[in-house]
Every structure is written in C-alpha cells, then in structure tokens.
Enzyme design. Sequence first.
Site: not given
Length: 387
Positions: A160-161
């Site tokens: 997700c990052h």
Amino acid sequence: MTYSTLPASAGIIGIGTSLPRFKLEQDEVFQRIEASCTQDSDIMRWARRIFRQCGVDTRYTCEPDFLEPAGDCRYLPGHEEREVPSTSERMRIYERESVPLAAQAAREALEDAGLQSSSITHLITVSCTGQFLPGLDSILIKDLGLSPRINRIPLTFQGCHAGLKAVQLAKSLVESADSHHVLVVCVELCTIHFQPPASREALFGASFFGDGASACIISKVSPGQKHVFQLGDGHAVLVPDSDAEMIWRVGDHGFDLYLSPAIPKLLKSFVGEEVGHLIGQESLPFLWAIHPGGRGIVDAVQDIFGLSDDQVSYSRSILKEFGNLSSATILFVLKRMRANLIDQGVSYAEGISLAFGPGLTAELLCFSYVQSISNDQMADKEKAAYV
C-alpha cells in the site's frame, strides 16, 4: 517559505483516476460470504462485526463473478465441490483488466496536466496485485504513445505504501533535471485475490479492499500553473520488529494476505516521532492526506495528532466509497482534497501525506497546495536554494 516548500521545485501538476464498472455494496458482499460459510458460526459473527465497522460502504471490482447470486460466486463457492480460481487464472484476469484501467487514469492525468505524452521522460508503474511480462510499462508505452526510449521504472509487489514511494522517487527525478516529466501509474486489482472464508485473516482482507487505478504527472513547477501540489521533504522508515504484522505471499489460489489487528496500535508507537523528525520545530500542517488502509489506521493518525474530522474527511470518504485500493489509494485522496480546495477557493495550504505497507514501512511526505504559481514564488524558491 516553510519546511514543506524548500526547495520544492517538483510538483504534482495532474492527477487521474479510474474504476472498473462493477460496483459492490458492502451488505451484498457480506451476504455472499455468509451464504458460502456454513460451518463456522464464530467466524461469521466476527465477520459481521468487521464488515460493519471497517468504514466501507461500496467498492468496485473488475470481476463480474462477484455479482452472481450468493453461493454461486467462484471466489466464494457455496459448496466444497466447486473449484475456486487458481493463481494462474487470477493472473490472466489481472493482465486483461489492469491495462485499460491504468491507461484511462494515465490519460486523465496527462489531460489534467496539459501535457502531451511525448513530453514524458520517465514512467513509474506501481502494482502489487499481479505480474506479467512484457509488463504494464511496456504496454502503456504503446497505448499512450510514449517514447520507446522512455526511462521505465516498475515498482512491484511492495504494498500500500508504494504509491507514495513512487511520488517521492518521481520528485527526486524531476529535481535532478529541469527537462524531466514523470508519469506515475498505480493499478491494483485487489478483489481477484478474495479467498473462501476459511479464516479470519481471509475475511479481514475481503472486508475493505477494492479495485482501481490512479496516475499523476510530476514536473518542475512553473509560473502560471494552477492547483499544484508542491512536493517538499519526505522519507521512509522501516519499523523494527514489525515484519510479521503485514504479510502478502503468493498462494495456490491467489495471494494470501495477513493483516495484524495490532497495526493501528503500532502506528501510535512511532508515527508521532517520525512526523517530528520530518518537520522539526514547525507546527503541524492543516492538510492531511492519509492512506486509508482501514478505519483503524485513520483513527490512529487522527488520535495521535489531534486532527479534526474535517482534516481526515478526505481519507474517510475515499475508504467509504471505494475501499482500500492499495498503492492507488493515496492519489484518490489527493485528488479529492484538491477538488475541495478548488471549490473553497483556497490559495495556499500546507500538508503532509502518510502511507503504510509491509515491513512495516511508513512513507511520509510534506507538500503544499498552491492555487496559482507566481513569478514571486519562483524567485523566492531560487533564493532559498542558495541560503
């Protein structure tokens, strides 16, 4: 000039997003899961609570099979005799469906920035939900009319990052040469990895992930540009002794995800210090672009910094309407934020963006919204570079 704009010569000058055409209502998803889980009532009681509390109302999927009547969906079969899709089948779906979503978001970002595709010097593609070769970057070059000599940088299987990581990388590229124009494209098809409800871990992921794509153009800001996110200082940090809290592995029937319920508590133990490390003695900014990895993550950041409901409204509304789109989500948040700032007629505001992924990894980036870049701002920035 402040911490978030010195010596910020790079900015997001265009943003685009796209969604698949099939919409999932949260209540209907739960009904399908309930119909396919006939043996473990404890799991379903836990699932009912998670689905109600995760902060998601609707999501989107590329897979029409999820709209089949309860019990007939291949990903959530109502009886053991039905075979769920293999990983290879899911990767074929990814290859077919990811490209048009990514291209649509990229075209919107190019149009928003007012740039021709021939101007793009670097292409950063981001995804953790599928792989194939020749890859997404190669196909987008042809579909978008990009130069075959473009510098391609794929960021794969990071989590997700990675969307915010790509923005930080693009910033560095732009600041290294005035001629650089970077196109970042993120596409995630999370729903193709839904698993039959055999465990709490499988249900946790099924409760709030969705499909979508986003893109942005990062270039050197120049006088006359409007509605720009100037990019400032940023960094990433790997949190010690947290590698078991978020796990994403390739399984026989899709990718197997484990998310620890302790993640929001872990965030509270280190995010405050990292933000302090980033901004130093400066006061907290007003704008907060938080990756809504789940309701608990947004709650944790809000509690740590004493943020108002308005300050986290962008992240909560994206989570509510689209779910967690993994790496693509942060640009959805920034696009929603920019639209609101334009509507309100805001001329300038400072902000910080946060995203979290496996590792645990945290990405942090300062930014400023500028309604219109002026010659005076450019002159101030040039002076600041020599101080």
